[in-house]
Design a protein around this motif. Structure first.
Motif, PDB file in Angstrom:
ATOM      1  N   PRO A  26       0.809  -1.222   0.000  1.00 27.45           N
ATOM      2  CA  PRO A  26       0.000   0.000   0.000  1.00 27.45           C
ATOM      3  C   PRO A  26       0.844   1.274   0.000  1.00 27.45           C
ATOM      4  CG  PRO A  26       0.211  -0.786   2.220  1.00 27.45           C
ATOM      5  CD  PRO A  26       0.958  -1.764   1.346  1.00 27.45           C
ATOM      6  N   HIS A  27       0.122   2.376  -0.133  1.00 30.09           N
ATOM      7  CA  HIS A  27       0.742   3.682   0.018  1.00 30.09           C
ATOM      8  C   HIS A  27       0.326   4.238   1.367  1.00 30.09           C
ATOM      9  CE1 HIS A  27       1.125   8.078  -0.415  1.00 30.09           C
ATOM     10  NE2 HIS A  27       2.302   7.672  -0.816  1.00 30.09           N
ATOM     11  N   ILE A  28       1.301   4.755   2.106  1.00 29.64           N
ATOM     12  CA  ILE A  28       1.059   5.260   3.459  1.00 29.64           C
ATOM     13  C   ILE A  28       1.585   6.680   3.555  1.00 29.64           C
ATOM     14  CG2 ILE A  28       1.545   4.919   5.922  1.00 29.64           C
ATOM     15  CD1 ILE A  28       2.144   1.917   5.125  1.00 29.64           C
ATOM     16  N   VAL A  29       0.768   7.572   4.106  1.00 28.02           N
ATOM     17  CA  VAL A  29       1.181   8.947   4.375  1.00 28.02           C
ATOM     18  C   VAL A  29       1.095   9.159   5.876  1.00 28.02           C
ATOM     19  CG1 VAL A  29       0.688  11.394   4.001  1.00 28.02           C
ATOM     20  CG2 VAL A  29       0.335   9.748   2.143  1.00 28.02           C
ATOM     21  N   VAL A  30       2.202   9.591   6.468  1.00 29.31           N
ATOM     22  CA  VAL A  30       2.244   9.857   7.897  1.00 29.31           C
ATOM     23  C   VAL A  30       2.549  11.334   8.111  1.00 29.31           C
ATOM     24  CG1 VAL A  30       3.333   9.292  10.106  1.00 29.31           C
ATOM     25  CG2 VAL A  30       3.149   7.529   8.331  1.00 29.31           C
ATOM     26  N   HIS A  31       1.711  11.997   8.883  1.00 27.07           N
ATOM     27  CA  HIS A  31       1.976  13.362   9.321  1.00 27.07           C
ATOM     28  C   HIS A  31       2.412  13.282  10.779  1.00 27.07           C
ATOM     29  CE1 HIS A  31      -0.775  14.222   5.926  1.00 27.07           C
ATOM     30  NE2 HIS A  31       0.050  15.240   5.763  1.00 27.07           N
ATOM     31  N   LEU A  32       3.521  13.924  11.095  1.00 24.18           N
ATOM     32  CA  LEU A  32       4.025  13.979  12.458  1.00 24.18           C
ATOM     33  C   LEU A  32       4.080  15.431  12.899  1.00 24.18           C
ATOM     34  CD1 LEU A  32       7.038  11.505  12.140  1.00 24.18           C
ATOM     35  CD2 LEU A  32       4.811  11.033  13.153  1.00 24.18           C
ATOM     36  N   SER A  33       3.740  15.675  14.142  1.00 25.82           N
ATOM     37  CA  SER A  33       3.858  17.032  14.656  1.00 25.82           C
ATOM     38  C   SER A  33       5.311  17.312  15.020  1.00 25.82           C
ATOM     39  CB  SER A  33       2.974  17.213  15.890  1.00 25.82           C
ATOM     40  OG  SER A  33       3.409  16.376  16.943  1.00 25.82           O
ATOM     41  N   GLY A  34       5.680  18.594  14.904  1.00 26.89           N
ATOM     42  CA  GLY A  34       7.023  19.001  15.285  1.00 26.89           C
ATOM     43  C   GLY A  34       7.902  19.313  14.103  1.00 26.89           C
ATOM     44  N   GLU A  35       9.155  19.512  14.409  1.00 27.20           N
ATOM     45  CA  GLU A  35      10.151  19.826  13.392  1.00 27.20           C
ATOM     46  C   GLU A  35      10.714  18.539  12.798  1.00 27.20           C
ATOM     47  OE1 GLU A  35      10.660  22.945  12.373  1.00 27.20           O
ATOM     48  OE2 GLU A  35       9.053  23.418  13.781  1.00 27.20           O
ATOM     49  N   PRO A  36      11.137  18.575  11.531  1.00 30.11           N
ATOM     50  CA  PRO A  36      11.713  17.378  10.915  1.00 30.11           C
ATOM     51  C   PRO A  36      12.847  16.795  11.762  1.00 30.11           C
ATOM     52  CG  PRO A  36      11.331  19.043   9.255  1.00 30.11           C
ATOM     53  CD  PRO A  36      11.066  19.688  10.591  1.00 30.11           C
ATOM     54  N   ASP A  37      12.828  15.485  11.889  1.00 32.22           N
ATOM     55  CA  ASP A  37      13.782  14.764  12.722  1.00 32.22           C
ATOM     56  C   ASP A  37      14.058  13.424  12.037  1.00 32.22           C
ATOM     57  OD1 ASP A  37      14.768  12.868  14.647  1.00 32.22           O
ATOM     58  OD2 ASP A  37      13.935  14.049  16.282  1.00 32.22           O
ATOM     59  N   ALA A  38      15.266  13.257  11.515  1.00 29.86           N
ATOM     60  CA  ALA A  38      15.604  12.056  10.746  1.00 29.86           C
ATOM     61  C   ALA A  38      15.458  10.779  11.573  1.00 29.86           C
ATOM     62  CB  ALA A  38      17.021  12.165  10.185  1.00 29.86           C
ATOM     63  N   ALA A  39      15.862  10.824  12.843  1.00 29.01           N
ATOM     64  CA  ALA A  39      15.767   9.626  13.687  1.00 29.01           C
ATOM     65  C   ALA A  39      14.303   9.258  13.943  1.00 29.01           C
ATOM     66  CB  ALA A  39      16.506   9.848  15.010  1.00 29.01           C
ATOM     67  N   LEU A  40      13.473  10.253  14.202  1.00 32.61           N
ATOM     68  CA  LEU A  40      12.042  10.011  14.415  1.00 32.61           C
ATOM     69  C   LEU A  40      11.396   9.475  13.137  1.00 32.61           C
ATOM     70  CD1 LEU A  40       9.431  10.174  16.062  1.00 32.61           C
ATOM     71  CD2 LEU A  40       9.306  12.606  15.437  1.00 32.61           C
ATOM     72  N   THR A  41      11.779  10.033  12.001  1.00 30.01           N
ATOM     73  CA  THR A  41      11.261   9.550  10.717  1.00 30.01           C
ATOM     74  C   THR A  41      11.603   8.075  10.534  1.00 30.01           C
ATOM     75  OG1 THR A  41      11.426  11.740   9.717  1.00 30.01           O
ATOM     76  CG2 THR A  41      11.345   9.866   8.210  1.00 30.01           C
ATOM     77  N   ARG A  42      12.846   7.710  10.779  1.00 29.33           N
ATOM     78  CA  ARG A  42      13.281   6.317  10.594  1.00 29.33           C
ATOM     79  C   ARG A  42      12.534   5.381  11.533  1.00 29.33           C
ATOM     80  NH1 ARG A  42      15.223   3.987   6.412  1.00 29.33           N
ATOM     81  NH2 ARG A  42      13.535   2.620   6.897  1.00 29.33           N
ATOM     82  N   LYS A  43      12.410   5.750  12.814  1.00 25.76           N
ATOM     83  CA  LYS A  43      11.687   4.906  13.777  1.00 25.76           C
ATOM     84  C   LYS A  43      10.234   4.724  13.351  1.00 25.76           C
ATOM     85  CE  LYS A  43      14.365   6.205  17.854  1.00 25.76           C
ATOM     86  NZ  LYS A  43      14.329   6.970  19.113  1.00 25.76           N
ATOM     87  N   THR A  44       9.624   5.803  12.891  1.00 30.46           N
ATOM     88  CA  THR A  44       8.226   5.750  12.467  1.00 30.46           C
ATOM     89  C   THR A  44       8.066   4.849  11.253  1.00 30.46           C
ATOM     90  OG1 THR A  44       7.800   7.958  13.362  1.00 30.46           O
ATOM     91  CG2 THR A  44       6.291   7.150  11.651  1.00 30.46           C
ATOM     92  N   VAL A  45       8.904   5.037  10.250  1.00 22.42           N
ATOM     93  CA  VAL A  45       8.831   4.225   9.022  1.00 22.42           C
ATOM     94  C   VAL A  45       9.047   2.751   9.347  1.00 22.42           C
ATOM     95  CG1 VAL A  45      10.002   3.747   6.829  1.00 22.42           C
ATOM     96  CG2 VAL A  45       9.389   6.100   7.447  1.00 22.42           C
TER      97      VAL A  45
END
Length: 132
Positions: A2-21
């Motif tokens: 599937p295609h997944i779109v995630v919106h996260l609150s806050g400022e861009p954070d590479a570590a948070l992005t990786r954990k979320t993905v």
């Protein structure tokens, strides 16, 4: 898919992005039975002072939030699988973001196979070619 779109609150954070993905991809495989090579995930950030819950910003509440939309081919997952996915994604995000606001939404979008696909082919076409 599937295609997944995630919106996260806050400022861009590479570590948070990786954990979320990683968490979302793992649960999409283990709970919904989707194959990793066709899972596409995009992550976008929204400032905490531009995200409102109950008329108040997340910044003023001292909370974080997320919103996840996942498009899957209609009739490929049961109600029970989708309910479990919502529970487990929310729990995983709460571990990643301990200040998570309960009002963080997940939307499993059941898309018709004839109106959804990748690589220029619909999911209905793929289904027919599989001889199922």
């Amino acid at each position: 898919m599937p295609h997944i779109v995630v919106h996260l609150s806050g400022e861009p954070d590479a570590a948070l992005t990786r954990k979320t993905v990683d968490a979302v991809a793992e649960l999409t495989q283990s709970v919904l039975g989707k194959q990793l090579p066709v899972i596409a995930i995009t992550v976008q950030y929204i400032a905490a002072d531009a995200w409102f819950i109950g008329g108040q910003t997340l910044a003023s509440l001292g909370k974080s939030a997320f919103h996840l939309d996942i498009s899957v081919t209609d009739e490929t997952n049961t109600k029970a699988e989708k309910a479990r996915y919502l529970r487990e994604v929310h729990a995983a995000m709460a571990k990643i973001r301990p200040d998570l606001h309960e009002v963080s939404y997940i939307h499993v979008i059941d898309a018709r196979g004839a109106a959804y696909g990748y690589g220029g082919k619909t999911q209905e076409y793929r289904h027919q070619q599989a001889g199922v």
